[in-house]
Design a protein around this motif. Structure first.
Motif, PDB file in Angstrom:
ATOM      1  N   LEU A   1       0.814  -1.211   0.000  1.00  0.00           N
ATOM      2  CA  LEU A   1       0.000   0.000   0.000  1.00  0.00           C
ATOM      3  C   LEU A   1       0.850   1.265   0.000  1.00  0.00           C
ATOM      4  N   ARG A   2       2.129   1.137   0.284  1.00  0.00           N
ATOM      5  CA  ARG A   2       3.000   2.304   0.367  1.00  0.00           C
ATOM      6  C   ARG A   2       3.222   2.921  -1.015  1.00  0.00           C
ATOM      7  N   TRP A   3       3.555   4.211  -1.009  1.00  0.00           N
ATOM      8  CA  TRP A   3       3.753   4.923  -2.274  1.00  0.00           C
ATOM      9  C   TRP A   3       4.891   4.320  -3.086  1.00  0.00           C
ATOM     10  N   SER A   4       5.887   3.724  -2.407  1.00  0.00           N
ATOM     11  CA  SER A   4       7.024   3.149  -3.129  1.00  0.00           C
ATOM     12  C   SER A   4       6.613   1.982  -4.016  1.00  0.00           C
ATOM     13  N   ALA A   5       5.469   1.355  -3.700  1.00  0.00           N
ATOM     14  CA  ALA A   5       5.014   0.226  -4.514  1.00  0.00           C
ATOM     15  C   ALA A   5       4.514   0.670  -5.885  1.00  0.00           C
ATOM     16  N   PHE A   6       4.208   1.962  -6.034  1.00  0.00           N
ATOM     17  CA  PHE A   6       3.697   2.440  -7.318  1.00  0.00           C
ATOM     18  C   PHE A   6       4.746   2.369  -8.427  1.00  0.00           C
ATOM     19  N   TRP A   7       6.027   2.421  -8.046  1.00  0.00           N
ATOM     20  CA  TRP A   7       7.090   2.392  -9.056  1.00  0.00           C
ATOM     21  C   TRP A   7       7.982   1.183  -8.787  1.00  0.00           C
ATOM     22  N   PRO A   8       7.833   0.116  -9.560  1.00  0.00           N
ATOM     23  CA  PRO A   8       8.543  -1.135  -9.256  1.00  0.00           C
ATOM     24  C   PRO A   8       9.976  -1.204  -9.776  1.00  0.00           C
TER      25      PRO A   8
END
Length: 394
Positions: free
Chosen positions: A249-256
């Motif tokens: 759910l963290r924002w870092s997961a948006f950019w793999p």
């Protein structure tokens, strides 16, 4: 126990690697020893293994995931034999003990990783010559043998038939699943009511002189109500991206794509989807291509919300907030914004259709419970599988 193929680093034949792995005392009850012995007798009955005494075996331990077996006069080739010490066990542990160069270790790791992604365990096999003083020399990795608890599982056996070969791993939290299904409901309601607002396809027809009642009003009310619920869900998602402890759910997961290996895995996933490669990287959650797609969908939904607010703001231009929200209408015109808003709706439905198809396809082929995971939060992986984004499944 099922024994797969043997892999050799070219110094010995694959049959000799299998023979080294099969060294065990006569009458051993270890299922791995027995399975390896059967495989060797089936594939190479001409290779005769030397007798191994129980005292010559130092079994694996919790702190050392490999065994040591002394073999006297082992046939290393068709015409020569030697006394050797054989190390057999988990690849990572064996690689720490061997003297092979980095290139050979890298080859072994890559090939073993492919086996792990398919749910096989790799038994690494290393050999050290025994000197005249009885002391083993340096160990050298010769290859590995793949094993799996049950052969039927490899041939497509179901999880129900072989439950011991599978492990349930929790992935999606309750809040993420709740947001997912609210999003599904809101997109469906907004699409149906929005299409009706664009083109009333049922109900009384005004040109015929039939009273239309308040049908359009109800449709607009439902549309606007669902839109504000969707806005709340979107705002909640943004907040959770900064405060949630769930890594997915963290924002870092948006950019793999955080490192070079992620970019390479993205290419491998694309090749797998394009049927260029038979196997693709195994991910517990989303692979890079999926995550990039979902991030793009998040952006598309945000744009759709913004254009919806722009159109909604037209009806209250006396309010400063809605005057600002409606500025794009003054720039591009009402027809242009409505056309864009409608086009985004159809693009989202293209995504929905492809998403449902790929989800069903992946669940049918990989048998990991991906569809039900959005209800119960967990997926199923074979024991020994090594996802890129998670530890090895024990």
């Amino acid at each position: 126990m099922w024994v797969g193929s043997a892999f050799s680093l070219e110094h010995l034949s694959e049959a000799r690697v299998l023979a080294l792995a099969a060294l065990a005392p006569r009458g051993s009850t270890d299922p791995v020893d027995r399975a390896l012995g059967r495989a060797l007798r089936s594939e190479r009955p001409d290779i005769r293994l030397p007798e191994v005494e129980p005292a010559d075996v130092d079994p694996a331990r919790v702190d050392r995931r490999y065994s040591l077996t002394r073999a006297r006069d082992f046939p290393l080739s068709a015409g020569s034999s030697a006394d050797v010490m054989v190390m057999r066990g988990r690849m990572t542990d064996v690689l720490r003990q061997v003297s092979n160069g980095p290139e050979e270790k890298s080859v072994a790791r890559r090939n073993a990783a492919v086996a792990l992604r398919r749910g096989c365990r790799t038994l690494a096999v290393a050999v050290a010559p025994i000197g005249p003083d009885g002391v083993p020399g340096k160990y050298r990795l010769e290859g590995y043998v793949t094993v799996r608890p049950d052969a039927a599982a490899l041939e497509g056996g179901t999880m129900a038939a072989h439950p011991g070969n599978w492990v349930r791993v929790n992935v999606w939290t309750g809040s993420l699943r709740l947001q997912h299904w609210i999003n599904v409901a809101m997109v469906f309601i907004l699409s149906c009511t929005g299409y009706f607002i664009m083109d009333p396809f049922f109900g009384p027809a005004a040109p015929n002189g039939t009273p239309t009642g308040f049908l359009m009003g109800w449709m607009r009310l439902i549309h606007f109500g669902a839109a504000f619920v969707w806005l709340v869900v979107g705002a909640t998602r943004v907040v959770l991206a900064f405060i949630s402890r769930d890594p997915y759910l963290r924002w870092s997961a948006f950019w793999p794509l955080k490192k070079k290996e992620d970019v390479r895995n993205l290419g491998r996933v694309v090749q797998h989807y394009a049927l260029i490669k038979k196997e693709g990287p195994l991910y517990l959650a989303h692979n890079p291509l999926q995550q990039l797609t979902y991030t793009a969908v998040y952006v598309a939904c945000a744009v759709q919300m913004a254009t919806g607010l722009t159109l909604f703001g037209l009806y209250n231009q006396g309010n400063a907030l809605w005057r600002v929200a409606a500025l794009p209408v003054h720039w591009f015109g009402v027809p242009g914004v409505r056309l864009f808003h409608t086009a985004m709706m159809f693009l989202l439905w293209v995504f929905v259709i492809i998403h449902v198809y790929l989800a069903v396809r992946a669940d049918s082929l990989e048998r990991h419970g991906g569809l039900s995971s959005m209800i119960n939060g967990g997926v199923w992986l074979r024991r020994g599988a090594k996802p890129v984004d998670a530890p090895e499944v024990e």
